[in-house]
Design a protein around this motif. Sequence first.
Motif, PDB file in Angstrom:
ATOM      1  N   LEU A   1       0.819  -1.207   0.000  1.00  0.00           N
ATOM      2  CA  LEU A   1       0.000   0.000   0.000  1.00  0.00           C
ATOM      3  C   LEU A   1       0.857   1.261   0.000  1.00  0.00           C
ATOM      4  CD1 LEU A   1      -2.796  -1.050   2.527  1.00  0.00           C
ATOM      5  CD2 LEU A   1      -3.069  -0.690   0.068  1.00  0.00           C
TER       6      LEU A   1
ATOM      7  N   TYR B   1       0.872   4.117  -2.727  1.00  0.00           N
ATOM      8  CA  TYR B   1       0.668   5.516  -2.330  1.00  0.00           C
ATOM      9  C   TYR B   1       1.748   6.403  -2.951  1.00  0.00           C
ATOM     10  CZ  TYR B   1       0.657   9.658   0.679  1.00  0.00           C
ATOM     11  OH  TYR B   1       0.653  10.950   1.147  1.00  0.00           O
TER      12      TYR B   1
ATOM     13  N   LEU C   1      -3.311   4.815  -5.443  1.00  0.00           N
ATOM     14  CA  LEU C   1      -4.425   4.594  -4.525  1.00  0.00           C
ATOM     15  C   LEU C   1      -5.592   5.526  -4.857  1.00  0.00           C
ATOM     16  CD1 LEU C   1      -2.631   4.245  -1.050  1.00  0.00           C
ATOM     17  CD2 LEU C   1      -3.354   2.430  -2.603  1.00  0.00           C
TER      18      LEU C   1
ATOM     19  N   GLU D   1      -8.232   5.962  -0.052  1.00  0.00           N
ATOM     20  CA  GLU D   1      -7.116   5.136   0.408  1.00  0.00           C
ATOM     21  C   GLU D   1      -5.875   5.988   0.634  1.00  0.00           C
ATOM     22  OE1 GLU D   1      -8.084   0.860  -1.760  1.00  0.00           O
ATOM     23  OE2 GLU D   1      -7.139   2.466  -2.900  1.00  0.00           O
TER      24      GLU D   1
ATOM     25  N   SER E   1      -6.207   7.833   3.881  1.00  0.00           N
ATOM     26  CA  SER E   1      -6.011   6.908   4.997  1.00  0.00           C
ATOM     27  C   SER E   1      -4.530   6.597   5.195  1.00  0.00           C
ATOM     28  CB  SER E   1      -6.782   5.611   4.729  1.00  0.00           C
ATOM     29  OG  SER E   1      -6.553   4.671   5.750  1.00  0.00           O
TER      30      SER E   1
ATOM     31  N   THR F   1      -2.649  -7.107  -3.337  1.00  0.00           N
ATOM     32  CA  THR F   1      -3.234  -6.291  -2.275  1.00  0.00           C
ATOM     33  C   THR F   1      -4.621  -6.803  -1.898  1.00  0.00           C
ATOM     34  OG1 THR F   1      -2.000  -4.335  -2.995  1.00  0.00           O
ATOM     35  CG2 THR F   1      -3.948  -3.961  -1.633  1.00  0.00           C
TER      36      THR F   1
ATOM     37  N   GLU G   1      -5.878  -8.591   1.682  1.00  0.00           N
ATOM     38  CA  GLU G   1      -7.008  -8.062   2.446  1.00  0.00           C
ATOM     39  C   GLU G   1      -8.037  -9.161   2.696  1.00  0.00           C
ATOM     40  OE1 GLU G   1      -8.782  -4.487   1.027  1.00  0.00           O
ATOM     41  OE2 GLU G   1      -6.870  -3.492   0.655  1.00  0.00           O
TER      42      GLU G   1
ATOM     43  N   SER H   1     -10.700  -3.382  -0.176  1.00  0.00           N
ATOM     44  CA  SER H   1     -10.366  -2.216  -1.014  1.00  0.00           C
ATOM     45  C   SER H   1     -11.436  -1.134  -0.908  1.00  0.00           C
ATOM     46  CB  SER H   1     -10.184  -2.650  -2.473  1.00  0.00           C
ATOM     47  OG  SER H   1      -9.067  -3.495  -2.613  1.00  0.00           O
ATOM     48  N   GLY H   2     -11.950  -0.942   0.312  1.00  0.00           N
ATOM     49  CA  GLY H   2     -12.930   0.105   0.548  1.00  0.00           C
ATOM     50  C   GLY H   2     -14.344  -0.251   0.137  1.00  0.00           C
TER      51      GLY H   2
END
Length: 274
Positions: free
Chosen positions: A10, A14, A19, A23, A26, A137, A141, A199-200
Amino acid sequence: MTIDNQTLLLLNAYHDGELSPGEALSMQDRIDREPELAAMMRRLANLSSHLTDALPGNPVPDSLRSTVIASLSLDVTGDDGATDERIDENASMLGANSRAATPWRSMAASLVIGVAAGGLAGGYVMYLSQEERQVSTIEHEILAAHLRGLIAPQPFDIASSQSHVVKPWFNGKTTIAPTAPDFSAQGFPLVGGRVDVISGQVVPTMVFKRRQHTISVTVTTSSGMAVSASNVVDGTNVRRWTVGDLTYWAVSDLNPAELSSFAALYEKTLSGSQ
């Protein structure tokens, strides 16, 4: 604190601007609160800066194009009106007569093709790398959600072995309408369902059993990613398949052969219901 693989992925995403806005906010909040993450972010930025400085940035000179065209004996007219005479002159500068130039022309042609193919291949590899990073990713998760379910008092929010009870329970909780078959006859009984955030996005997860083993089947929207459909993450087996616009992820510490059989059974049932 030790930075785990998921957080590192992540953080890289970023840094590369990959992202979503939520994300990214965050992750920025975590960087502000966690000194170790902030230090790792500085290291990534420094590495990127050093690579940028080290890699050549000057454009290819026009003279190289002329030389390659000349070596290929192409009938190309430049801006100054030069034609075959200029090509012959360039070929002479390379020390090539009509016979000796032939191998050189082949080499030059190979060079041009190789450079073009290399550029395309490099772009394709970068594209695959981004795809694999995205899949990795999501996979981590989903694995984390599975493990959270295992350490909870129960690995589900609703306990039921009835498909017609579990399936409608997800209505209003997630935009994905999953298929929740019961495979009790095949030794994989449905025991319930829960919602996870991947992923949200709030997504459905069906929970099955195989003897003492728990199998979580999480459903996400499909992104058309063509990478390995099976994997082992930290000793836990993962199987993934896509039907229509949905991707199903089966996660369990069940042995690979039995999990593959379960995945094949599930996929066959889904395909038959389309």
